[in-house]
Each structure stands twice: as C-alpha cells, then as structure tokens.
Design an enzyme around this catalytic site. Sequence first.
Site, PDB file in Angstrom:
ATOM      1  N   PRO A 162       0.827  -1.208   0.000  1.00 54.64           N
ATOM      2  CA  PRO A 162       0.000   0.000   0.000  1.00 54.64           C
ATOM      3  C   PRO A 162       0.861   1.259   0.000  1.00 54.64           C
ATOM      4  O   PRO A 162       1.945   1.283   0.587  1.00 54.64           O
ATOM      5  CB  PRO A 162      -0.800  -0.110   1.298  1.00 54.64           C
ATOM      6  N   CYS A 163       0.394   2.272  -0.682  1.00 63.64           N
ATOM      7  CA  CYS A 163       1.081   3.558  -0.665  1.00 63.64           C
ATOM      8  C   CYS A 163       0.985   4.130   0.741  1.00 63.64           C
ATOM      9  O   CYS A 163      -0.065   4.086   1.372  1.00 63.64           O
ATOM     10  CB  CYS A 163       0.434   4.518  -1.650  1.00 63.64           C
ATOM     11  N   GLN A 164       2.069   4.672   1.234  1.00 61.61           N
ATOM     12  CA  GLN A 164       2.094   5.153   2.610  1.00 61.61           C
ATOM     13  C   GLN A 164       1.019   6.199   2.884  1.00 61.61           C
ATOM     14  O   GLN A 164       0.425   6.218   3.942  1.00 61.61           O
ATOM     15  CB  GLN A 164       3.470   5.725   2.935  1.00 61.61           C
ATOM     16  N   SER A 201      -2.369   4.118   3.153  1.00 64.56           N
ATOM     17  CA  SER A 201      -2.462   2.935   4.003  1.00 64.56           C
ATOM     18  C   SER A 201      -3.017   3.273   5.378  1.00 64.56           C
ATOM     19  O   SER A 201      -2.648   4.262   5.996  1.00 64.56           O
ATOM     20  CB  SER A 201      -1.079   2.298   4.155  1.00 64.56           C
TER      21      SER A 201
END
Length: 96
Positions: A82-84, A87
Amino acid sequence: MKQYKFVDLFAGCGGLSLGLQQAGFTPWFVNEIVEQFCNTYKFNHNLSDDHYFVGDIAELNLHLEGYKDMLSDITLVCGGPPCQGFSMANRQRILD
C-alpha cells in the site's frame, strides 16, 4: 525464448511492474481498484483492456473462471504494497 508473464495485483499505476519488467518479466494481467491509477498503468504499458480488471479483488475472485485461459501460463503473481499516504496500517497518533 520463454516469456515470463506475471499478474500484478493492487497494481497502482505500475511502479512495481516497472521493476519486474526491467528484471525480464512481462505484465500479463492487472488488477487495481482505483480507475485513475489503472488508467495511468494502461498509459505506461502495452496491454489490451481485456488484461485489466478494475475493481475490488473480492469481485475479481467471483469472476476468476472467466479469466482461466488468460491465467494459465503465469510465472509470477505479485501484489503491490500500500502507498504510505493511503495505508491505514500502522497509523500512529501524531501529537505535533
């Protein structure tokens, strides 16, 4: 020469697949829930629309039988982290 095809799940706009392509793999089937991200992936990769499933992976699982032939010769299945910024994992309270 054998073609090493891969399935890219949670693909985003294709950053993980770029690295896999540089390692000699060929993207073959892509799943992404966000249409805009998938459109960027399509712009950067030469795959026809039938190689994409835009939607929740749970919905894809309900229709896997329809992709049986396409997925018969896959070398690798990958799933993007997941993209930070999006997420919900490891959310820590920031006091500042």
